[in-house]
Motif scaffolding. Structure first.
Motif, PDB file in Angstrom:
ATOM      1  N   VAL A  17       0.856  -1.263   0.006  1.00 60.76           N
ATOM      2  CA  VAL A  17      -0.183   0.039   0.042  1.00 60.76           C
ATOM      3  C   VAL A  17       0.806   1.399  -0.013  1.00 60.76           C
ATOM      4  CG1 VAL A  17      -1.894  -1.272   1.220  1.00 60.76           C
ATOM      5  CG2 VAL A  17      -0.199  -0.144   2.327  1.00 60.76           C
ATOM      6  N   ASN A  50      -0.634   5.334  -0.919  1.00 63.73           N
ATOM      7  CA  ASN A  50      -0.631   6.494   0.035  1.00 63.73           C
ATOM      8  C   ASN A  50      -0.259   7.796  -0.548  1.00 63.73           C
ATOM      9  OD1 ASN A  50      -1.365   4.168   1.800  1.00 63.73           O
ATOM     10  ND2 ASN A  50       0.668   4.270   2.919  1.00 63.73           N
ATOM     11  N   TRP A  72       1.055   1.322  14.409  1.00 60.33           N
ATOM     12  CA  TRP A  72       0.696   0.220  13.317  1.00 60.33           C
ATOM     13  C   TRP A  72       1.345  -0.767  13.247  1.00 60.33           C
ATOM     14  CZ3 TRP A  72      -2.017  -0.267   8.685  1.00 60.33           C
ATOM     15  CH2 TRP A  72      -1.627  -0.882   7.649  1.00 60.33           C
ATOM     16  N   THR A  94      -8.307   2.202  -2.392  1.00 65.96           N
ATOM     17  CA  THR A  94      -7.557   2.176  -1.016  1.00 65.96           C
ATOM     18  C   THR A  94      -8.145   1.603  -0.013  1.00 65.96           C
ATOM     19  OG1 THR A  94      -6.824   4.450  -1.611  1.00 65.96           O
ATOM     20  CG2 THR A  94      -6.607   3.695   0.638  1.00 65.96           C
ATOM     21  N   TYR A 101      -6.356  -2.408   1.667  1.00 60.77           N
ATOM     22  CA  TYR A 101      -6.111  -2.408   2.835  1.00 60.77           C
ATOM     23  C   TYR A 101      -6.806  -3.596   3.525  1.00 60.77           C
ATOM     24  CZ  TYR A 101      -3.355   1.752   3.962  1.00 60.77           C
ATOM     25  OH  TYR A 101      -2.409   2.682   3.948  1.00 60.77           O
ATOM     26  N   ARG A 143      -5.082  -7.366   5.064  1.00 61.38           N
ATOM     27  CA  ARG A 143      -5.447  -6.989   6.555  1.00 61.38           C
ATOM     28  C   ARG A 143      -4.649  -8.192   7.021  1.00 61.38           C
ATOM     29  NH1 ARG A 143      -9.439  -9.476   4.091  1.00 61.38           N
ATOM     30  NH2 ARG A 143     -10.473 -11.305   5.006  1.00 61.38           N
TER      31      ARG A 143
END
Length: 335
Positions: free
Chosen positions: A53, A57, A178, A317, A321, A325
């Motif tokens: 990702v 971003n 995160w 987006t 995600y 996951r």
């Protein structure tokens, strides 16, 4: 009453930049945290948490810049003139970081440490100069009518340097929460140990900026502390304090997702506080969004395409995600 196009565009730019700060923030934070992790395989895991990702971003940064060019060309030209050097340094950092991201996985054991250093340096440089630009923006831009009247090094001042360090801390704070969510085992425990001091440092910088800006900018003090604004804006610091308490409580209970969610609340509230302080100016201290607007026909034309593309960006987006996951384990991910 017609549609207030400048307000709509200001909200869109606010949203785009906020999405970039959040999503690329923890991404840059991983590079900032690299020096605290010596094991090569743990570093691989850290990078693999964002490998699917990270490049997407930065879509939000492009969106924010393009939206400003279309809707507020005066602000676009003035901000680029005022912050040409820090923005160039930021872009150089992002380039080094992006190249290091790709080359590190293909590098030999002998050359990999060089790419690790490039990844660390690029992340630190990009984060620091984003913060410097933010601090110089809050401090205000010297104008002569509708033209930039300052110098190339106006951003070299105590407050921008302080906010540069603050953004580095903020991104490391996002990165550590995160990684708590995305990793397990020894790496996660290392992040848990780093989370407490980083949360404390984050709160110190928020408190310092919250005191520094009203003391040096009377108009910001008037905005926050006059009645009834004081009561309207009181939820901002209260939510920051509540989210910080939530992080500290979660860290003692084998946390997973909650520290990251609380971190997002803190970052969003800090960003909202910035918007409250400068609104409705887009070139502080005195040029408003209406003064800097392009023609209504231009704003309306560009708005049609923007309102079409933003949901598409949000959709892909969210999907990326969702697909990637869960926890990232050793030996899994990008190769």
């Amino acid at each position: 009453m017609g549609i207030n196009l400048p307000v709509i565009w200001a909200v869109l730019i606010f949203f785009g930049v906020m999405m970039y700060v959040i999503m690329d923030g923890f991404d840059l934070g991983i590079g900032i945290l690299f020096p605290f992790i010596g094991d090569r395989h743990d570093r691989d895991v850290m990078m693999n948490t964002v490998a699917p990702v990270w490049d997407g971003n930065e879509t939000w940064l492009v969106l924010g810049g393009a939206a400003m060019l279309a809707a507020f060309p005066l602000a676009y030209s003035v901000l680029l003139s005022a912050f040409y050097l820090p923005l160039m340094f930021m872009l150089m950092g992002l380039i080094f970081r992006g190249v290091a991201f790709e080359f590190r996985f293909k590098a030999s054991d002998r050359s990999r440490p060089h790419w690790d250093k490039a990844f660390i340096g690029g992340s630190l440089t990009a984060a620091f100069f984003q913060g410097v630009t933010l601090g110089a923006y809050i401090d205000g831009i010297a104008m002569n009518g509708r033209h930039f009247a300052g110098g190339a090094f106006d951003w070299v001042a105590p407050f921008p340097i302080f906010t540069g360090i603050g953004v580095v801390v903020a991104y490391a704070f996002l990165g550590v929460t995160w990684l708590i969510m995305k990793t397990e085992g020894r790496l996660q425990w290392t992040m848990l140990r780093l989370a407490n001091p980083l949360t404390g440092a984050m709160l110190v910088f928020i408190a310092a900026v919250s005191v520094w800006t009203p003391l040096t900018h009377p108009e910001i003090a008037q905005r926050w502390f006059s009645m009834p604004n004081l009561f309207f804006f009181l939820p901002v610091p209260l939510l920051v304090a509540g989210a910080a308490m939530g992080i500290y409580r979660a860290l003692g209970n084998r946390p997973n997702v909650s520290p990251f969610l609380f971190a997002l609340v803190i970052i969003f509230m800090g960003y909202t506080g910035l918007a409250i302080s400068i609104w409705p100016n887009i070139i502080p201290p005195g040029i408003s969004i209406w003064d800097a607007s392009s023609a209504p026909q231009s704003q309306g034309f560009a708005l049609v395409g923007t309102l079409f593309i933003v949901p598409i960006i949000l959709t892909y987006t969210s999907w990326s995600y969702y697909v990637f996951r869960g926890k990232v384990k050793r030996g899994e991910g990008y190769h």
